[in-house]
Motif scaffolding. Structure first.
Motif, PDB file in Angstrom:
ATOM      1  N   MET A 171      -0.839   9.322  77.724  1.00  0.00           N
ATOM      2  CA  MET A 171      -0.251   8.117  77.115  1.00  0.00           C
ATOM      3  C   MET A 171      -0.309   8.185  75.594  1.00  0.00           C
ATOM      4  SD  MET A 171      -1.083   4.823  79.449  1.00  0.00           S
ATOM      5  CE  MET A 171       0.172   3.953  78.512  1.00  0.00           C
ATOM      6  N   LEU A 172      -1.454   8.635  75.074  1.00  0.00           N
ATOM      7  CA  LEU A 172      -1.604   8.711  73.618  1.00  0.00           C
ATOM      8  C   LEU A 172      -0.687   9.770  73.012  1.00  0.00           C
ATOM      9  CD1 LEU A 172      -5.493   8.402  73.307  1.00  0.00           C
ATOM     10  CD2 LEU A 172      -3.770   6.652  72.828  1.00  0.00           C
ATOM     11  N   SER A 173      -0.305  10.767  73.810  1.00  0.00           N
ATOM     12  CA  SER A 173       0.547  11.839  73.285  1.00  0.00           C
ATOM     13  C   SER A 173       2.008  11.434  73.188  1.00  0.00           C
ATOM     14  CB  SER A 173       0.432  13.081  74.177  1.00  0.00           C
ATOM     15  OG  SER A 173       1.119  12.884  75.405  1.00  0.00           O
ATOM     16  N   MET A 174       2.395  10.334  73.864  1.00  0.00           N
ATOM     17  CA  MET A 174       3.804   9.946  73.922  1.00  0.00           C
ATOM     18  C   MET A 174       4.387   9.698  72.526  1.00  0.00           C
ATOM     19  SD  MET A 174       4.738  10.272  76.962  1.00  0.00           S
ATOM     20  CE  MET A 174       4.125  10.320  78.650  1.00  0.00           C
ATOM     21  N   SER A 175       3.682   8.903  71.716  1.00  0.00           N
ATOM     22  CA  SER A 175       4.211   8.592  70.386  1.00  0.00           C
ATOM     23  C   SER A 175       4.221   9.832  69.500  1.00  0.00           C
ATOM     24  CB  SER A 175       3.373   7.486  69.730  1.00  0.00           C
ATOM     25  OG  SER A 175       2.015   7.887  69.632  1.00  0.00           O
ATOM     26  N   ARG A 176       3.215  10.669  69.646  1.00  0.00           N
ATOM     27  CA  ARG A 176       3.128  11.883  68.835  1.00  0.00           C
ATOM     28  C   ARG A 176       4.238  12.877  69.184  1.00  0.00           C
ATOM     29  NH1 ARG A 176       0.055  15.327  65.830  1.00  0.00           N
ATOM     30  NH2 ARG A 176      -0.255  17.444  66.598  1.00  0.00           N
ATOM     31  N   SER A 177       4.693  12.843  70.441  1.00  0.00           N
ATOM     32  CA  SER A 177       5.699  13.812  70.871  1.00  0.00           C
ATOM     33  C   SER A 177       7.129  13.289  70.738  1.00  0.00           C
ATOM     34  CB  SER A 177       5.444  14.217  72.323  1.00  0.00           C
ATOM     35  OG  SER A 177       5.545  13.105  73.181  1.00  0.00           O
ATOM     36  N   ASN A 178       7.305  12.057  70.234  1.00  0.00           N
ATOM     37  CA  ASN A 178       8.657  11.486  70.121  1.00  0.00           C
ATOM     38  C   ASN A 178       9.586  12.324  69.261  1.00  0.00           C
ATOM     39  OD1 ASN A 178       8.761   9.283  71.827  1.00  0.00           O
ATOM     40  ND2 ASN A 178       7.894   7.880  70.320  1.00  0.00           N
ATOM     41  N   ILE A 179       9.035  12.922  68.219  1.00  0.00           N
ATOM     42  CA  ILE A 179       9.873  13.709  67.309  1.00  0.00           C
ATOM     43  C   ILE A 179      10.526  14.886  68.033  1.00  0.00           C
ATOM     44  CG2 ILE A 179       8.039  15.276  66.518  1.00  0.00           C
ATOM     45  CD1 ILE A 179       9.266  14.983  63.692  1.00  0.00           C
ATOM     46  N   LEU A 180       9.931  15.352  69.120  1.00  0.00           N
ATOM     47  CA  LEU A 180      10.485  16.479  69.873  1.00  0.00           C
ATOM     48  C   LEU A 180      11.759  16.084  70.616  1.00  0.00           C
ATOM     49  CD1 LEU A 180       7.154  17.837  71.389  1.00  0.00           C
ATOM     50  CD2 LEU A 180       8.349  18.678  69.373  1.00  0.00           C
ATOM     51  N   ASN A 181      12.000  14.785  70.775  1.00  0.00           N
ATOM     52  CA  ASN A 181      13.184  14.331  71.507  1.00  0.00           C
ATOM     53  C   ASN A 181      14.446  14.322  70.658  1.00  0.00           C
ATOM     54  OD1 ASN A 181      11.807  13.773  73.969  1.00  0.00           O
ATOM     55  ND2 ASN A 181      10.967  11.919  73.040  1.00  0.00           N
ATOM     56  N   PHE A 182      14.302  14.395  69.347  1.00  0.00           N
ATOM     57  CA  PHE A 182      15.479  14.330  68.474  1.00  0.00           C
ATOM     58  C   PHE A 182      16.190  15.678  68.378  1.00  0.00           C
ATOM     59  CE2 PHE A 182      12.789  10.822  66.967  1.00  0.00           C
ATOM     60  CZ  PHE A 182      13.701   9.773  67.082  1.00  0.00           C
ATOM     61  N   TRP A 183      15.427  16.753  68.280  1.00  0.00           N
ATOM     62  CA  TRP A 183      16.015  18.095  68.224  1.00  0.00           C
ATOM     63  C   TRP A 183      15.250  18.986  69.198  1.00  0.00           C
ATOM     64  CZ3 TRP A 183      14.331  15.912  63.410  1.00  0.00           C
ATOM     65  CH2 TRP A 183      15.358  15.304  62.696  1.00  0.00           C
ATOM     66  N   PRO A 184      15.498  18.825  70.497  1.00  0.00           N
ATOM     67  CA  PRO A 184      14.666  19.513  71.503  1.00  0.00           C
ATOM     68  C   PRO A 184      14.600  21.024  71.327  1.00  0.00           C
ATOM     69  CG  PRO A 184      16.050  17.859  72.535  1.00  0.00           C
ATOM     70  CD  PRO A 184      16.508  17.962  71.117  1.00  0.00           C
ATOM     71  N   ARG A 185      15.752  21.686  71.159  1.00  0.00           N
ATOM     72  CA  ARG A 185      15.728  23.156  71.105  1.00  0.00           C
ATOM     73  C   ARG A 185      15.108  23.679  69.817  1.00  0.00           C
ATOM     74  NH1 ARG A 185      21.333  25.260  74.057  1.00  0.00           N
ATOM     75  NH2 ARG A 185      20.851  24.366  76.115  1.00  0.00           N
ATOM     76  N   PRO A 186      15.602  23.251  68.630  1.00  0.00           N
ATOM     77  CA  PRO A 186      14.924  23.729  67.415  1.00  0.00           C
ATOM     78  C   PRO A 186      13.508  23.182  67.296  1.00  0.00           C
ATOM     79  CG  PRO A 186      16.610  22.109  66.868  1.00  0.00           C
ATOM     80  CD  PRO A 186      16.798  22.459  68.305  1.00  0.00           C
ATOM     81  N   GLY A 187      13.281  22.000  67.920  1.00  0.00           N
ATOM     82  CA  GLY A 187      11.947  21.402  67.856  1.00  0.00           C
ATOM     83  C   GLY A 187      10.896  22.252  68.533  1.00  0.00           C
ATOM     84  N   LYS A 188      11.294  22.996  69.568  1.00  0.00           N
ATOM     85  CA  LYS A 188      10.342  23.857  70.263  1.00  0.00           C
ATOM     86  C   LYS A 188       9.861  24.996  69.359  1.00  0.00           C
ATOM     87  CE  LYS A 188      11.770  23.015  75.022  1.00  0.00           C
ATOM     88  NZ  LYS A 188      12.256  23.604  76.285  1.00  0.00           N
TER      89      LYS A 188
END
Length: 242
Positions: A171-188
């Motif tokens: 649950m605590l990781s959800m907000s921290r990982s939000n940025i990965l949803n904007f640019w999934p492929r380059p974000g990886k």
């Protein structure tokens, strides 16, 4: 599985309830809050709830396409809280409402509730000489009941704390990982360390929960083969593998 999605909510339910009460008194019975990457709508009116969930149930039955990180943790939307409206969702809902949350089944949990009540009373008695936050103990007792409903077994404190720990970290990781949803492929690539954290969290969750699921399946198999076993309570895992 759907009951597991309640685990993290149990711990913060009282705080959310107080916050929503203040908001509804100030803004009315329909409140929208930006929780994470998606807005959440809270309805505090029986009449509005009936209109939405009964009179217009088909309109509100579906779930939107999940964001990449949410799809990752929900196994591509294969649980009742994220599945799209269709056969999978209908099957999970039927299992939950007819086999676990049906009024006749809820009555069968009376001995489980007595067990949890004994745990709560015992934990408070042990701390009579110090100041305690009673809500923490009530939340833990509710958590024990949900674990029991999921896996059909009285787990020890260590196992319950392992489940609580991994669910809280998720649950605590959800907000921290939000940025990965904007640019999934380059974000990886750019945020590869955060993706590694998510992969590790998913692995930790599987390491904690899958052995419990396998143990329950093995137990039910022995029961079907005529072994003398006694069910303490029906488990949600049973409805998924029957």
């Amino acid at each position: 599985m759907s009951l597991l999605s309640l685990f993290g909510l149990v711990w913060s339910f009282s705080e959310i309830k107080l916050l929503l009460r203040d908001f509804t008194l100030k803004y009315g019975p329909l409140v929208t809050l930006p929780l994470g990457s998606s807005p959440a709508i809270f309805v505090a009116s029986h009449a509005l709830t009936h209109r939405a969930l009964i009179q217009n149930c088909a309109v509100f039955a579906d779930h939107p396409r999940a964001l990449p990180t949410n799809r990752f943790f929900s196994s591509d939307q294969r649980n009742i809280s994220s599945a799209t409206y269709g056969p999978t969702w209908s099957l999970l809902r039927r299992n939950l409402t007819s086999k676990i949350l049906h009024p006749s089944r809820v009555k069968s949990y009376s001995h489980a509730r007595r067990w949890v009540l004994c745990l709560l009373v015992h934990s408070l008695i042990l701390r009579l000489d110090v100041r305690v936050r009673v809500m923490d103990h009530i939340q833990y007792a509710m958590f024990c009941l949900l674990v029991l409903m999921c896996f059909g077994d009285k787990l020890d404190d260590k196992q319950i704390q392992q489940i609580e720990s991994v669910q809280r970290r998720l649950m605590l990781s959800m907000s921290r990982s939000n940025i990965l949803n904007f640019w999934p492929r380059p974000g990886k690539i750019v945020f590869r360390n955060r993706w590694k954290e998510l992969l590790q969290l998913r692995q930790d969750k599987e390491d904690v929960l899958i052995p419990l699921v396998k143990a329950r399946i093995s137990y039910k198999a022995k029961q079907q083969q005529g072994a003398e076993t006694e069910d303490f309570v029906a488990a949600y895992v049973d409805t998924l593998v029957d």
